[in-house]
Scaffold this motif. Structure first.
Motif, PDB file in Angstrom:
ATOM      1  N   ALA A 135       0.825  -1.208   0.000  1.00  0.00           N
ATOM      2  CA  ALA A 135       0.000   0.000   0.000  1.00  0.00           C
ATOM      3  C   ALA A 135       0.859   1.257   0.000  1.00  0.00           C
ATOM      4  CB  ALA A 135      -0.940  -0.006   1.198  1.00  0.00           C
ATOM      5  N   ASP A 136       1.964   1.212   0.726  1.00  0.00           N
ATOM      6  CA  ASP A 136       2.862   2.364   0.775  1.00  0.00           C
ATOM      7  C   ASP A 136       3.479   2.630  -0.593  1.00  0.00           C
ATOM      8  OD1 ASP A 136       4.439   4.392   2.334  1.00  0.00           O
ATOM      9  OD2 ASP A 136       6.100   3.149   1.627  1.00  0.00           O
ATOM     10  N   ILE A 137       3.914   1.569  -1.266  1.00  0.00           N
ATOM     11  CA  ILE A 137       4.492   1.729  -2.601  1.00  0.00           C
ATOM     12  C   ILE A 137       3.433   2.262  -3.565  1.00  0.00           C
ATOM     13  CG2 ILE A 137       5.566   0.537  -4.552  1.00  0.00           C
ATOM     14  CD1 ILE A 137       6.670  -1.504  -2.530  1.00  0.00           C
ATOM     15  N   ALA A 138       2.217   1.721  -3.480  1.00  0.00           N
ATOM     16  CA  ALA A 138       1.142   2.135  -4.385  1.00  0.00           C
ATOM     17  C   ALA A 138       0.853   3.630  -4.243  1.00  0.00           C
ATOM     18  CB  ALA A 138      -0.120   1.328  -4.102  1.00  0.00           C
ATOM     19  N   LYS A 140       2.822   5.965  -3.150  1.00  0.00           N
ATOM     20  CA  LYS A 140       3.954   6.745  -3.653  1.00  0.00           C
ATOM     21  C   LYS A 140       3.974   6.782  -5.180  1.00  0.00           C
ATOM     22  CE  LYS A 140       7.068   6.664   0.227  1.00  0.00           C
ATOM     23  NZ  LYS A 140       7.479   5.744   1.233  1.00  0.00           N
ATOM     24  N   LEU A 141       3.609   5.668  -5.810  1.00  0.00           N
ATOM     25  CA  LEU A 141       3.551   5.651  -7.268  1.00  0.00           C
ATOM     26  C   LEU A 141       2.527   6.658  -7.779  1.00  0.00           C
ATOM     27  CD1 LEU A 141       3.714   1.847  -8.179  1.00  0.00           C
ATOM     28  CD2 LEU A 141       5.489   3.568  -8.502  1.00  0.00           C
ATOM     29  N   LEU A 142       1.380   6.716  -7.137  1.00  0.00           N
ATOM     30  CA  LEU A 142       0.351   7.666  -7.547  1.00  0.00           C
ATOM     31  C   LEU A 142       0.772   9.108  -7.284  1.00  0.00           C
ATOM     32  CD1 LEU A 142      -2.805   5.728  -6.318  1.00  0.00           C
ATOM     33  CD2 LEU A 142      -2.074   6.067  -8.683  1.00  0.00           C
ATOM     34  N   GLN A 143       1.718   9.288  -6.377  1.00  0.00           N
ATOM     35  CA  GLN A 143       2.269  10.616  -6.100  1.00  0.00           C
ATOM     36  C   GLN A 143       3.532  10.878  -6.919  1.00  0.00           C
ATOM     37  OE1 GLN A 143       2.680  10.020  -1.855  1.00  0.00           O
ATOM     38  NE2 GLN A 143       0.851  11.230  -1.411  1.00  0.00           N
ATOM     39  N   LYS A 144       3.798   9.985  -7.890  1.00  0.00           N
ATOM     40  CA  LYS A 144       4.947  10.106  -8.804  1.00  0.00           C
ATOM     41  C   LYS A 144       6.267   9.938  -8.084  1.00  0.00           C
ATOM     42  CE  LYS A 144       2.379  13.300 -11.719  1.00  0.00           C
ATOM     43  NZ  LYS A 144       2.370  14.635 -12.346  1.00  0.00           N
ATOM     44  N   GLU A 145       6.289   9.078  -7.088  1.00  0.00           N
ATOM     45  CA  GLU A 145       7.521   8.767  -6.374  1.00  0.00           C
ATOM     46  C   GLU A 145       7.764   7.261  -6.468  1.00  0.00           C
ATOM     47  OE1 GLU A 145       7.268  10.028  -2.326  1.00  0.00           O
ATOM     48  OE2 GLU A 145       6.305  11.926  -2.845  1.00  0.00           O
ATOM     49  N   VAL A 146       9.008   6.883  -6.736  1.00  0.00           N
ATOM     50  CA  VAL A 146       9.356   5.467  -6.716  1.00  0.00           C
ATOM     51  C   VAL A 146      10.811   5.331  -6.306  1.00  0.00           C
ATOM     52  CG1 VAL A 146       9.787   5.483  -9.224  1.00  0.00           C
ATOM     53  CG2 VAL A 146       9.488   3.316  -8.023  1.00  0.00           C
TER      54      VAL A 146
END
Length: 321
Positions: A135-138, A140-146
């Protein structure tokens, strides 16, 4: 007694009007994208990558058939409509069902006809992640962070999110979708468009729509207008020599950005997200100009990697690498 007609009512009276909003046909969307990528892979310098993404889309198509989503919050939708805001911003309204979608996709991709053996350890690692970590990765991806350590997992997670957001988008009515400002973000999930597309067929023929890479909603934008800053000044088009006009980079002198425009009038099979992925050579050409890409494809990522010296550097990541 007279009353003022609202935009939706005006359109209802005008039988020659074209649709403002196009919602996805979720039962066929991912299968059609996969087929288009396989078509575009023929003779393409990045054919292996396109075949890789096509397999992910096959898994998306299989997973969406069993997906059950939670009905959107009616009060939240009413507030968004009242204030002309995006209906269900992706970062704030993630349906937990996406994790089940991911597991279903992994079942397909780890099967006998799944991804090649070298990728299987990555899939096992992704399956073993705790739901909280996923969930944390998801988010961040939607916030354009990876993070660099997650770039291999990112396309699979984003693909699962796409399935849930697209299913939810498809469950809405065009009348549910508010007029928003700015018009450069998706009126449903607030994501940026991955590209725009000139559509054919019916009342939408000849009209240009911005295409959301997250929920696959499309909303009308007039042609020769920047889909990033909405300027109508200094708009030009660039393409690869000899490649035709199916996919062009629409550049804007006002904001210095570009976004691709896909033209079904030139090729009825063109699909915005798939054709954007398959035209990375055009992005390489544009990297030599002053124009910056307005927004990334959701299945490609820019990772912020921490170097040994403690500095940060941006690295374009090919998920198939």
């Amino acid at each position: 007694m007279q009353r003022i007609l609202q935009p939706g009512e005006i359109e209802a009276l005008d039988h020659t009007s074209f649709p403002r909003i196009l919602l996805p046909q979720v039962s066929s969307l991912f299968a059609e994208r996969a087929a288009r990528l396989r078509q575009l892979a023929n003779g393409n310098p990045i054919a292996d990558y396109l075949q890789f993404v096509a397999q992910i889309m096959d898994a998306q198509h299989k997973a969406v058939a069993t997906l059950e989503i939670t009905a959107p919050d009616a009060e939240l939708m009413a507030r968004a409509q009242e204030h002309s805001m995006p209906l269900l911003p992706a970062v704030d309204t993630i349906d937990p069902a996406w994790q089940t979608v991911l597991d279903n996709m992994l079942d397909t991709l780890q099967g006998s006809e799944g991804l090649p053996a070298p990728l299987q350890p990555l899939l096992k690692e992704l399956r073993a992640l705790a739901p909280e970590a996923r969930a944390d990765i998801a988010k961040k991806l939607l916030q354009k962070e990876v993070a660099a350590r997650h770039v291999g997992m990112a396309p699979f997670i984003m693909a699962a999110l796409q399935v849930t957001f697209t299913q939810r988008s498809a469950s809405l009515s065009p009348r549910d979708v508010p007029y928003t400002d700015p018009a450069s973000i998706c009126p449903i999930c607030a994501s940026e468009p991955v590209a725009s597309v000139v559509r054919i067929g019916g009342k939408m023929a000849g009209h240009r729509y911005a295409h959301c890479g997250t929920c696959a909603c499309e909303w009308h934008m007039v042609r020769v207008k920047c889909t990033h800053c909405e300027s109508t000044k200094g708009i030009h088009y660039q393409g690869l020599e000899g490649a035709g006009e199916e996919v062009l980079a629409e550049t804007c002198e006002e904001c210095g950005c570009y976004r691709k425009i896909v033209n079904q009038e030139k090729n009825p099979m063109a699909e915005p997200l798939a054709d954007d992925l398959a035209s990375l050579m055009l992005d390489l050409l544009m990297s030599e100009t002053k124009f910056q890409r307005a927004s990334a494809n959701p299945l490609l990522f820019v990772a912020v990697a921490e170097e040994q010296e403690g500095e940060l550097s941006n690295e374009l990541v090919d998920p198939a690498a």
